[in-house]
Scaffold this motif. Structure first.
Motif, short mmCIF file in Angstrom:
data_model
loop_
_atom_site.label_atom_id
_atom_site.label_comp_id
_atom_site.label_asym_id
_atom_site.label_seq_id
_atom_site.Cartn_x
_atom_site.Cartn_y
_atom_site.Cartn_z
N PHE A 96 0.83 -1.20 0.00
CA PHE A 96 0.00 0.00 0.00
C PHE A 96 0.86 1.25 0.00
CE2 PHE A 96 -2.46 -3.45 1.75
CZ PHE A 96 -3.68 -3.32 1.09
N ASP A 97 0.32 2.31 -0.59
CA ASP A 97 1.00 3.60 -0.49
C ASP A 97 0.93 4.11 0.94
OD1 ASP A 97 1.65 3.87 -3.26
OD2 ASP A 97 -0.42 4.49 -3.67
N ILE A 98 -0.28 4.05 1.52
CA ILE A 98 -0.52 4.56 2.87
C ILE A 98 -1.26 3.51 3.69
CG2 ILE A 98 -1.63 6.34 4.28
CD1 ILE A 98 0.38 7.70 2.65
N LEU A 99 -0.74 3.22 4.87
CA LEU A 99 -1.44 2.37 5.84
C LEU A 99 -1.83 3.24 7.02
CD1 LEU A 99 -2.33 -0.38 7.08
CD2 LEU A 99 -0.02 -0.53 8.06
N ILE A 100 -3.10 3.19 7.40
CA ILE A 100 -3.61 3.96 8.54
C ILE A 100 -3.79 3.02 9.72
CG2 ILE A 100 -5.37 5.56 9.37
CD1 ILE A 100 -4.17 6.55 6.77
N ILE A 101 -3.28 3.41 10.88
CA ILE A 101 -3.52 2.66 12.11
C ILE A 101 -4.52 3.46 12.95
CG2 ILE A 101 -2.50 1.71 14.23
CD1 ILE A 101 0.21 1.69 12.79
N GLY A 102 -5.72 2.91 13.17
CA GLY A 102 -6.72 3.58 13.99
C GLY A 102 -7.98 3.90 13.22
N GLY A 103 -9.13 3.49 13.78
CA GLY A 103 -10.42 3.69 13.11
C GLY A 103 -11.32 4.70 13.78
N GLY A 104 -10.72 5.68 14.47
CA GLY A 104 -11.51 6.81 14.96
C GLY A 104 -11.73 7.80 13.85
N VAL A 105 -12.29 8.97 14.18
CA VAL A 105 -12.62 9.92 13.12
C VAL A 105 -11.38 10.41 12.38
CG1 VAL A 105 -12.56 12.02 14.56
CG2 VAL A 105 -14.10 11.89 12.57
N ASN A 106 -10.26 10.56 13.07
CA ASN A 106 -9.04 11.00 12.38
C ASN A 106 -8.50 9.91 11.46
OD1 ASN A 106 -9.06 13.52 13.59
ND2 ASN A 106 -7.82 12.87 15.32
N GLY A 107 -8.59 8.67 11.90
CA GLY A 107 -8.10 7.57 11.08
C GLY A 107 -8.91 7.39 9.81
N VAL A 108 -10.24 7.32 9.96
CA VAL A 108 -11.07 7.14 8.76
C VAL A 108 -11.00 8.39 7.89
CG1 VAL A 108 -12.58 5.45 9.84
CG2 VAL A 108 -13.21 7.88 9.92
N GLY A 109 -10.84 9.56 8.53
CA GLY A 109 -10.67 10.79 7.75
C GLY A 109 -9.40 10.78 6.92
N ALA A 110 -8.31 10.27 7.51
CA ALA A 110 -7.05 10.15 6.78
C ALA A 110 -7.16 9.14 5.64
CB ALA A 110 -5.92 9.77 7.73
N ALA A 111 -7.88 8.04 5.90
CA ALA A 111 -8.08 7.04 4.85
C ALA A 111 -8.83 7.64 3.67
CB ALA A 111 -8.84 5.83 5.40
N LEU A 112 -9.88 8.41 3.96
CA LEU A 112 -10.65 9.04 2.89
C LEU A 112 -9.81 10.09 2.16
CD1 LEU A 112 -13.21 9.56 1.29
CD2 LEU A 112 -14.01 11.05 3.15
N ASP A 113 -9.06 10.88 2.90
CA ASP A 113 -8.23 11.90 2.26
C ASP A 113 -7.21 11.26 1.32
OD1 ASP A 113 -5.67 13.70 2.16
OD2 ASP A 113 -7.27 15.04 2.81
N ALA A 114 -6.56 10.22 1.79
CA ALA A 114 -5.51 9.58 0.99
C ALA A 114 -6.07 8.85 -0.22
CB ALA A 114 -4.71 8.62 1.86
N VAL A 115 -7.14 8.09 -0.04
CA VAL A 115 -7.67 7.31 -1.15
C VAL A 115 -8.29 8.22 -2.20
CG1 VAL A 115 -10.05 6.86 -0.32
CG2 VAL A 115 -8.84 5.13 -1.67
N SER A 116 -8.85 9.36 -1.78
CA SER A 116 -9.45 10.28 -2.76
C SER A 116 -8.40 11.07 -3.53
CB SER A 116 -10.44 11.22 -2.06
OG SER A 116 -9.80 12.01 -1.08
N ARG A 117 -7.13 10.94 -3.14
CA ARG A 117 -6.03 11.52 -3.93
C ARG A 117 -5.51 10.52 -4.97
NH1 ARG A 117 -2.22 15.30 -0.12
NH2 ARG A 117 -3.69 15.67 1.60
N GLY A 118 -6.12 9.33 -5.00
CA GLY A 118 -5.69 8.31 -5.95
C GLY A 118 -4.64 7.37 -5.40
N LEU A 119 -4.44 7.37 -4.09
CA LEU A 119 -3.43 6.50 -3.47
C LEU A 119 -4.03 5.15 -3.09
CD1 LEU A 119 -1.73 9.15 -1.15
CD2 LEU A 119 -0.94 8.34 -3.40
N LYS A 120 -3.17 4.16 -2.97
CA LYS A 120 -3.60 2.83 -2.54
C LYS A 120 -3.52 2.79 -1.02
CE LYS A 120 -2.93 -2.04 -3.66
NZ LYS A 120 -2.12 -3.00 -4.44
#
Length: 551
Positions: free
Chosen positions: A23-47
C-alpha cells in the motif's frame, strides 16, 4: 467500481489484501481522524489500507459532546484562526458534506446582568458570526429579553436570568458520522479492517516499510507492507510510540469528559443552553426526547479502554447546571452516563520532527512513519489532510492535493430532495413518516438500503424497542453494511441504545444477537457469548451509575 459495504465477507477480503499487496498509505486507527485520513488519501488516488484493533469509533470518537462547533471559549484565548477553521468545517458539513448527519442546533447563552455582560457576550458572538465568512448555512445570533426567555426556556431561573443571546452551532451522532466517513473511504477503494491490532513495525534500514499485526478473530499474524504509515491512535499514542521504539516529538495527556443523559421533561426549553463555568463551559444539549448535559475536563490516568464517571464528575455537572435551572436536576433523573477521553498534546520543544498547531500535532519520528494526535472532532478533515500531506513525502512522487473539502460523504447526495418526499416514501413502504425522517437523518440517500431489507422482510420495519425510533432493519443493516461484528458494536455505536434506553439495551441484546447472528453465521454459542460480552460492558457502567444515584 468499489462498494461501500462493510461486513464480515468484506473483512475477509480485506485481510487477504492486507497480506498480499503493498500500500501507499497504511492507517492505524479507526476513529474519526483515522477514517478521515483514509478518505483523504484514497481520494487523492493512493492505494490505502486502514486497520483498527477494535471497532470504528470505539474510543473517543463515540464519546464526544456530539457537537460540531467553532469553540466559543477559544475566542477568549484570542485563537481566532482555530475558531475560523472550525466554523468553516461546520458550515461545510451542514451545507454540503453531510447535511443528513450534521444538524443545526440553537443555544441560549443566559445573561444575569443587563448591560456589561450583554455587551461583552454580544461582541463575542458577533465576532463568532463574522469569522464564518460570507457563506453562512446557519442564522446569526440574536438578543432576547427576559420575558422572551420565560417563554422559550421556562426551566431557566427567572429570578436571576435577565435575558439571553441565541446563537447556532450544530450537532452530530459522532459514531454514525465516523462510520459514514469509513464507508465513503471504502467506496473510493480503501481496504478497511477492524479487529486487526498492530504489534510492531517492519523496518528496512531506518525506514518504516510496514507493520506486523494480529487478526484478533483468528489469532493469525499479518505482515502488511506500506510505503508510509500514519498512526491515528489518540490516547493510545504514547503507549504505541513506546511499543514501536519511536521517540515522538510530543506526548499525550488524557483528559476525561463526562456527560449525563436525562429525560426530555427534566429540562423545559426549546433551545439548548450553554453556561460558562469556573473551569470551561457546560452544554445542555437536546438529543431527541432526551438531554445530554456535560462536560467535565479532568486529568485521567486510568484504563484507556474503559473510562468511567465518578461521583465527583456527575456532581460537578449537576451543580453547574442547577445554578440556572428550576426545578433542579436530581441524581435520580439520570438515565445514563458516558465518559470519553481527550488526547491533549504536549509538544517537546527539542523535537525537530513535529509540525505544531494550536489544537493538533503531526509528527514524523521516523522515515515512513507519521503520527497525529490532539485536535477537536469538528476539524478532523483538516487534521487528516495535514497527516497525509506529511506522509506522502515518503512516496517520492507527485501526489494530488486533498480534495475532501469538495467531497460529500455517502448519503448526502439527494438528501434534500428526499426530505421533500417523506410522505411518499412512507406510503410506498408502509412505514410511518416519523420512521422515514428518522432513517433519512441517519442514512440520507442510503435509506434505500434499509428499505430494501424491509421489502424482503416486512417484520424488519418493527421497532426494536417500543419507545425508541430504531427499527429492526437498522440492526441487520449494521452487520450487513456497516461492519458490526458484535452486539456491543450495534448497541453502543451503530445505534445509541446503550445510553438512550432505560435499561441500556440489556433486554434488547438477545434480539440483536438473533438478527445479526443470522447475517454473521453465528450458532447459539456465538450469540450467547456476544450478549454476555455486551452485558458485561454495560454492567460496569450500570454499577457506577447506581453508586452515583445512591451515594
Amino acid at each position: 467500481m468499489f462498494t461501500s459495504q462493510l461486513n464480515a465477507q468484506q473483512r475477509e477480503k480485506a485481510i487477504a489484501s492486507l497480506t498480499s499487496e503493498e500500500f501507499d498509505i497504511l492507517i492505524i486507527g479507526g476513529g474519526v481522524n483515522g477514517v478521515g485520513a483514509a478518505l483523504d488519501a484514497v481520494s487523492r488516488g493512493l492505494k490505502v489500507a486502514l486497520v483498527e484493533a477494535h471497532d470504528y469509533a470505539a474510543g473517543t470518537s463515540s464519546r464526544s459532546s456530539k457537537l460540531i462547533h467553532g469553540g466559543l471559549r477559544y475566542l477568549e484565548q484570542y485563537d481566532f484562526k482555530l475558531v475560523r477553521e472550525a466554523l468553516h468545517e461546520r458550515e461545510l458539513m451542514v451545507s454540503t458534506q453531510c447535511p443528513h448527519l450534521v444538524k443545526p442546533v440553537s443555544f441560549l447563552y443566559p445573561l444575569t446582568e443587563k448591560v456589561k455582560e450583554r455587551t461583552y457576550v454580544g461582541a463575542g458572538l458577533a465576532l463568532y458570526d463574522a469569522l464564518r465568512g460570507f457563506k453562512r448555512a446557519l442564522p446569526s445570533h440574536k438578543h432576547l429579553t427576559g420575558k422572551t426567555i420565560a417563554t422559550i426556556s421556562p426551566s431557566l431561573r427567572q429570578d436571576i436570568i435577565t435575558g439571553a443571546i441565541r446563537y447556532f452551532d450544530a450537532q452530530v451522532d459522532d459514531a454514525r458520522h465516523t462510520m459514514m466517513i469509513a464507508r465513503t473511504a471504502a467506496r473510493h477503494g480503501a481496504v478497511m479492517a477492524t479487529g486487526v491490532r498492530v504489534e510492531d513495525l517492519i523496518r528496512t534500514g531506518k525506514k518504516v516499510t510496514g507493520v506486523v499485526a494480529l487478526d484478533t478473530h483468528t489469532n493469525k499474524k499479518l505482515k502488511i507492507s506500506a510505503k508510509a504509515t500514519i498512526m491515528c491512535a489518540g490516547v493510545w499514542s504514547d503507549e504505541l510510540h513506546e511499543q514501536f521504539g519511536l521517540t515522538a516529538g510530543y506526548s499525550v495527556a488524557m483528559s476525561k469528559g463526562v456527560h449525563i443523559v436525562v429525560p426530555g421533561d427534566a429540562i423545559h426549553s426549546k433551545d439548548g443552553i450553554i453556561l460558562k463555568t469556573p473551569v470551561s463551559v457546560l452544554f445542555l444539549i437536546p438529543w431527541g426526547d432526551k438531554w445530554i448535559v456535560g462536560t467535565t475536563d479532568t486529568p485521567y490516568e486510568g484504563d484507556r479502554a474503559k473510562p468511567l464517571a465518578t461521583q465527583e464528575d456527575v456532581q460537578y455537572i449537576l451543580d453547574q447546571a442547577n445554578r440556572v435551572l428550576e426545578p433542579k436536576l436530581k441524581s435520580e433523573d439520570i438515565l445514563g452516563v458516558f465518559a470519553g477521553l481527550r488526547p491533549l498534546v504536549a509538544n517537546k520543544t527539542s523535537s525537530a520532527t513535529t509540525k505544531l498547531s494550536r489544537e493538533h500535532t503531526v509528527d514524523r519520528p521516523a522515515p515512513g512513519f507519521v503520527s497525529i494526535a490532539g485536535g477537536k472532532y469538528t476539524t478532523y478533515r483538516v487534521m487528516a489532510k495535514d497527516a497525509v500531506d506529511l506522509a506522502v513525502l515518503d512516496l517520492r512522487r507527485l501526489v494530488s492535493d486533498s480534495v475532501t473539502e469538495k467531497l460529500p460523504l455517502i448519503g448526502a447526495d439527494g438528501y434534500f430532495a428526499l426530505k421533500q418526499q417523506v410522505a411518499k416514501i412512507a406510503e410506498e413502504n408502509s412505514i410511518s413518516e416519523a420512521t422515514v425522517t428518522h432513517l433519512l437523518d441517519r442514512y440520507g440517500s442510503l435509506i434505500e438500503e434499509i428499505l430494501g431489507l424491509i421489502a424482503d422482510d416486512a417484520s424488519l420495519a418493527e421497532r426494536l424497542i417500543p419507545d425508541l425510533p430504531y427499527i429492526k432493519a437498522e440492526i441487520l443493516h449494521a452487520a450487513s453494511h456497516e461492519g458490526a461484528l458484535s452486539v456491543e458494536d450495534v448497541l453502543l455505536r451503530r445505534t445509541r441504545i446503550s445510553f438512550e434506553a432505560a435499561d441500556s439495551g440489556a433486554e434488547a441484546a438477545k434480539e440483536v444477537a438473533k438478527i445479526i447472528g443470522d447475517e454473521l453465521g453465528w450458532g447459539t454459542k456465538e450469540r450467547n457469548a456476544s450478549v454476555s460480552a455486551f452485558l458485561e460492558v454495560i454492567s460496569q457502567e450500570e454499577a457506577a451509575l447506581v453508586e452515583l444515584i445512591n451515594s
